[in-house]
Design a protein around this motif. Sequence first.
Motif, PDB file in Angstrom:
ATOM      1  N   UNK A 115     -10.196 -24.882 -26.364  1.00 15.83           N
ATOM      2  CA  UNK A 115     -11.168 -23.784 -26.461  1.00 15.83           C
ATOM      3  C   UNK A 115     -10.521 -22.428 -26.229  1.00 15.83           C
ATOM      4  N   UNK A 116      -9.345 -22.453 -25.610  1.00 15.25           N
ATOM      5  CA  UNK A 116      -8.577 -21.226 -25.431  1.00 15.25           C
ATOM      6  C   UNK A 116      -9.063 -20.313 -24.324  1.00 15.25           C
ATOM      7  N   UNK A 132      -0.344 -20.585 -32.396  1.00 12.86           N
ATOM      8  CA  UNK A 132      -0.618 -21.549 -33.458  1.00 12.86           C
ATOM      9  C   UNK A 132      -2.100 -21.902 -33.382  1.00 12.86           C
ATOM     10  N   UNK A 133      -2.831 -21.473 -34.383  1.00  5.55           N
ATOM     11  CA  UNK A 133      -4.248 -21.814 -34.456  1.00  5.55           C
ATOM     12  C   UNK A 133      -4.330 -23.159 -35.162  1.00  5.55           C
ATOM     13  N   UNK A 134      -4.564 -24.219 -34.405  1.00 10.57           N
ATOM     14  CA  UNK A 134      -4.404 -25.538 -35.012  1.00 10.57           C
ATOM     15  C   UNK A 134      -5.699 -26.102 -35.595  1.00 10.57           C
ATOM     16  N   UNK A 167      -5.123 -15.764 -26.490  1.00 14.24           N
ATOM     17  CA  UNK A 167      -4.357 -15.013 -27.484  1.00 14.24           C
ATOM     18  C   UNK A 167      -3.839 -13.673 -26.950  1.00 14.24           C
ATOM     19  N   UNK A 168      -4.532 -13.141 -25.960  1.00  9.86           N
ATOM     20  CA  UNK A 168      -4.093 -11.870 -25.368  1.00  9.86           C
ATOM     21  C   UNK A 168      -2.681 -11.932 -24.818  1.00  9.86           C
ATOM     22  N   UNK A 189      -9.343 -21.992 -31.205  1.00  5.61           N
ATOM     23  CA  UNK A 189     -10.332 -20.912 -31.200  1.00  5.61           C
ATOM     24  C   UNK A 189      -9.683 -19.556 -31.483  1.00  5.61           C
ATOM     25  N   UNK A 190      -9.994 -19.010 -32.628  1.00  8.31           N
ATOM     26  CA  UNK A 190      -9.367 -17.752 -33.068  1.00  8.31           C
ATOM     27  C   UNK A 190      -9.755 -16.563 -32.189  1.00  8.31           C
TER      28      UNK A 190
END
Lengths: 324, 324
Positions: free
Chosen positions: A79-80, A118-120, A111-112, A105-106
């Motif tokens: 879920x990131x 890698x967005x899998x 991501x920060x 989760x884009x």
Amino acid sequence: MQTQTIIASLMSSHFQATPLRQIFLVACGGSLVDMYPSHYFLSEQSDILRSWMMTANEFVYATPKALGASSLVIVCSHGGNTPESVAAAKLAKARGAATVTLTHNAEAQLLQWADHNLLYQWGDDTPVTDNPMALILSLCVDVLRQVEDYAGWQDFQQGFTQIDAVIRQGRTQVADRCTDFADRYQHDSLFYVLSSGASYGHAYGFAICSLMEMQRVDAASIHSGEFFHGPFEVTDNHVPFILLMNEGRTRELDQRALSFLNRYNDKTVVVDARELGLNALPASVVDYFNPVLFYSIMCDYRAALADIRQHPLSTRRYMGVVDY
Amino acid sequence: MQTQTIIASLMSSHFQATPLRQIFLVACGGSLVDMYPSHYFLSEQSDILRSWMMTANEFVYATPKALGASSLVIVCSHGGNTPESVAAAKLAKARGAATVTLTHNAEAQLLQWADHNLLYQWGDDTPVTDNPMALILSLCVDVLRQVEDYAGWQDFQQGFTQIDAVIRQGRTQVADRCTDFADRYQHDSLFYVLSSGASYGHAYGFAICSLMEMQRVDAASIHSGEFFHGPFEVTDNHVPFILLMNEGRTRELDQRALSFLNRYNDKTVVVDARELGLNALPASVVDYFNPVLFYSIMCDYRAALADIRQHPLSTRRYMGVVDY
């Protein structure tokens, strides 16, 4: 592959001035399970790289002294937004390490703190080479090629092209067995899951994620090599043992456990990578593909169990439901 | 201490020409458990040394490539004749590594493959600093002082002089609790054992040795940090949870598990290193002494359980009884 581009980029930038010496594999639960084959691979095959595999909160609270500019920290969270995984990536950046994150989760907070992400892909129709376990392994194989000119790299590429077909065929092979497994063990309340080598992490993963989390049944993993040094004393017919038998160097350990279980347990479930055709892969790297196979195969076992128990795999009573 | 003499000797001989770069901690079952604090210590505190902790048969069948002349292999076996541990020491010598063995048996086969051996003491009246867990930790602390001038070495020496008194006092403190524990949980057939940091190994050890092997009851260890990422979904009142709460950096992880268990489980047994006085030790090294304390304290818990269950700790049905 995308992993090559990422590693090549880091090598020519971040690790140009401060050569890569440490790899930290950091996550929680199922995502941490996905890292075990990579940690096992680096521990076995690298001449000089140090590798850690740590649950994220331990990484945050008891951070290894060696973490720094010569470190690559790989953080995975489906879920990131798992707070301790996000904190781990943030800490890694603060210490000057390079970070590669993986998430589905884009919009993830993770991501920060990513130098690369890698967005899998996810789901039944996704090639396993696009799932985190294979992606993280591919990252580490690419690293070892760059740092030590790892001789098995080409065989790994071959393995990555072969594994999906082996899995497809394997799932057909076990379809009836999954139904039988579910039918026979639907009322059991405790399972032991055994394996060795690169697959020990998946024995752990099947126990804590598939059984404890998704089916709310008690479970524990046992390393096939450790079985004879304590755990085997509980063996009789009150508990099913699921044995994930590896193709490769540690098969002997699994075989020894099987011989014992065949004598003292009537509820042994064998899932054998060799019988499922994994020996089609190059012998030099086949060990590391066992857990990739087992992951997909065991998804079918657990789905059958969920079905007959009428306990959907997505049911939770605490995770994401209460505060903790 | 004797460990200093051994490490100094190896440094001025074997590791003079080929500097020490790898430490392999190799054993099985309870002896492997004794190595966890050392592996955790090196992973956390060393700048450059790579550390492995491996069950002996995996070390033998899937030997890491880095094993060689710059490696120190520490092998521990109580009886000293465990075939896979003996094979591991033999293999280490064949690969040119230096070996330090630990055993309680002066006639052990293991001694054949030892550059140095520590014949350790055993029994209730033995100072814990003469037991394998503390001895192996002391070896690794001495190594780190030699290789990296480890700043915590002096604090460790202080800790080694303090720990026995803390344990004596702690055992008095828990005497009644052990009886209550045994009385209350004598009929339970499954236990979960939680801890984190350097003590996770002992959570595993209490599960596989004290409960599975010595009491023939089902058990599993759970890392306090991983608890919330799968395992906690099984929590209700059907199973007792034994929580080994650390003094030091990972206490926060144990505390979080405790807060959850206090809400959703009525059978939580807390053994708290801080409450037992471990915070008398220097803060810089206290983390690594938690499992030394827990080992002795939990021996009293298991003895009380064995007593009330009339299942002596030495009873086995397979180990050393049948072929396997």
